[in-house]
Design an enzyme around this catalytic site. Structure first.
Site, PDB file in Angstrom:
ATOM      1  N   ASN A 104       6.931   2.791  -8.185  1.00 32.15           N
ATOM      2  CA  ASN A 104       7.071   2.737  -6.766  1.00 32.15           C
ATOM      3  C   ASN A 104       6.984   0.810  -6.263  1.00 32.15           C
ATOM      4  O   ASN A 104       6.147   0.118  -6.877  1.00 32.15           O
ATOM      5  CB  ASN A 104       5.695   3.089  -5.596  1.00 32.15           C
ATOM      6  CG  ASN A 104       6.003   5.026  -6.068  1.00 32.15           C
ATOM      7  OD1 ASN A 104       7.661   5.081  -5.992  1.00 32.15           O
ATOM      8  ND2 ASN A 104       5.472   5.706  -5.203  1.00 32.15           N
ATOM      9  N   VAL A 105       7.392   0.656  -5.514  1.00 35.62           N
ATOM     10  CA  VAL A 105       7.531  -0.753  -4.478  1.00 35.62           C
ATOM     11  C   VAL A 105       6.434  -1.029  -3.599  1.00 35.62           C
ATOM     12  O   VAL A 105       6.519  -2.145  -2.771  1.00 35.62           O
ATOM     13  CB  VAL A 105       8.568  -1.522  -4.444  1.00 35.62           C
ATOM     14  CG1 VAL A 105       9.256  -2.207  -6.259  1.00 35.62           C
ATOM     15  CG2 VAL A 105      10.013  -1.552  -3.505  1.00 35.62           C
ATOM     16  N   HIS A 121       7.705  -2.858 -11.067  1.00 34.55           N
ATOM     17  CA  HIS A 121       8.869  -2.827 -10.131  1.00 34.55           C
ATOM     18  C   HIS A 121       8.625  -3.435  -9.284  1.00 34.55           C
ATOM     19  O   HIS A 121      10.222  -3.862  -8.093  1.00 34.55           O
ATOM     20  CB  HIS A 121       9.867  -1.691 -10.220  1.00 34.55           C
ATOM     21  CG  HIS A 121      10.222  -0.850 -10.676  1.00 34.55           C
ATOM     22  ND1 HIS A 121      10.450   0.416 -10.572  1.00 34.55           N
ATOM     23  CD2 HIS A 121      10.358  -0.962 -12.079  1.00 34.55           C
ATOM     24  CE1 HIS A 121      10.608   0.877 -11.995  1.00 34.55           C
ATOM     25  NE2 HIS A 121      10.345  -0.108 -12.766  1.00 34.55           N
ATOM     26  N   CYS A 129      13.329 -16.527  -3.558  1.00 38.65           N
ATOM     27  CA  CYS A 129      15.234 -17.352  -3.966  1.00 38.65           C
ATOM     28  C   CYS A 129      14.958 -17.927  -5.537  1.00 38.65           C
ATOM     29  O   CYS A 129      14.526 -17.554  -6.455  1.00 38.65           O
ATOM     30  CB  CYS A 129      14.611 -18.740  -3.786  1.00 38.65           C
ATOM     31  SG  CYS A 129      15.469 -20.201  -3.840  1.00 38.65           S
ATOM     32  N   GLY A 220       4.194  12.243  -9.489  1.00 38.79           N
ATOM     33  CA  GLY A 220       5.206  12.409  -8.816  1.00 38.79           C
ATOM     34  C   GLY A 220       6.374  11.332  -9.889  1.00 38.79           C
ATOM     35  O   GLY A 220       7.081  10.721  -8.599  1.00 38.79           O
ATOM     36  N   GLY A 248       9.307  19.644 -10.413  1.00 36.69           N
ATOM     37  CA  GLY A 248      10.393  19.717 -10.745  1.00 36.69           C
ATOM     38  C   GLY A 248      10.486  18.501 -11.525  1.00 36.69           C
ATOM     39  O   GLY A 248       9.943  18.829 -13.105  1.00 36.69           O
TER      40      GLY A 248
END
Length: 276
Positions: A104-105, A121, A129, A220, A248
């Site tokens: 996650n970010v 990530h 930039c 998760g 899942g």
């Protein structure tokens, strides 16, 4: 909650092989109001996110992304830690968890108090930039973007996990601020987009955390993206116990030592309470 036997088995493995390295995905942040990417079968719930190649090669793609992010990032930027983040911070404090590698970010693990976190990530709260590598706070960049493009921030749309939004409009007039340091015209969120690679030093640091731990615990994440799946594969090849808490299907279902399919925040909170 999972049945008692599964919970007891998970607790036993965590304490036998701990402290463990944790790999988290979007499922730990859904209770914070940030949607996840995939359904229980591991299929996309929405169109796949922006790719690195499209962002870098197309000015129109960047116009579309930045206009939509004025809407979508508001949810991501204002989100607060949920039960899963708080429980993992408590499990780190109690010695069950040694470190967290997160896909996650959103920086919610850090906000909850976890100290040993690798943002695999990147960070959505920073903008980089692509010429001089200068960094800006994303809120400041968005304020600048909103000044140049009045009205976009007030629109409404369904938000995406990465700060994007499901909005279709004419983006051709959107003005994108250039780098205030070098004037380059490509400013990008400091995150790893689909089609890009995790920086090698960051990847090596994450692998080192896994090698130092007694087990890997996937929480998760469907592991459908290779950048996450590689850790499950590495742990399996190293004969480390591979645990999972996810609702899942995942890409590594045939590799797990134990998989628990149950609500994530509730289950982690129960484990944290039992570890105090």
């Amino acid at each position: 909650m999972p049945d008692r036997d599964l919970m007891e088995c998970l607790e036993t493995l965590l304490h036998q092989h701990g402290p463990v390295c944790v790999l988290t995905g979007a499922g730990v942040s859904t209770e914070s109001g940030i949607p996840d990417y995939r359904d229980r079968q591991g299929e996309w719930k929405r169109p796949p996110p922006m790719t690195h190649q499209a962002f870098m090669q197309s000015h129109a793609a960047r116009q579309r992304y930045w206009a939509r992010s004025l809407i979508g990032f508001q949810v991501l930027g204002e989100a607060q830690p949920g039960p899963a983040h708080r429980a993992l911070a408590a499990l780190e404090a109690s010695g069950v968890v040694s470190s967290i590698i997160t896909q996650n970010v959103d920086r919610l693990h850090q906000k909850a108090g976890s100290r040993q976190v690798i943002d695999l990530h990147g960070r959505a709260d920073l903008v980089r930039c692509m010429a001089c590598s200068g960094l800006l706070k994303r809120r400041a960049y968005h304020d600048w973007l909103a000044e140049l493009n009045p009205g976009w921030r007030d629109m409404s749309a369904t938000v995406a996990p990465d700060g994007d939004a499901d909005l279709e409009a004419d983006f051709s007039g959107v003005q994108i601020p250039s780098c205030p340091r070098c004037g380059h015209d490509i400013m990008k969120p400091d995150v790893v987009y689909f089609g890009d690679n995790v920086p090698r030093p960051r990847l090596q640091s994450a692998m080192n955390r896994l090698d130092e731990a007694g087990a890997l615990w996937v929480i998760g994440s469907s592991l459908m993206v290779f950048s996450g799946f590689r850790f499950a594969r590495h742990a399996h090849r190293a004969d480390k116990p591979l645990l999972c808490l996810n609702q899942g299907r995942t890409r590594a279902d045939d590799l797990f030592t134990l998989k628990v399919d149950a609500p994530i925040g509730e289950t982690l909170a129960a484990l944290a309470a039992a570890s105090v």
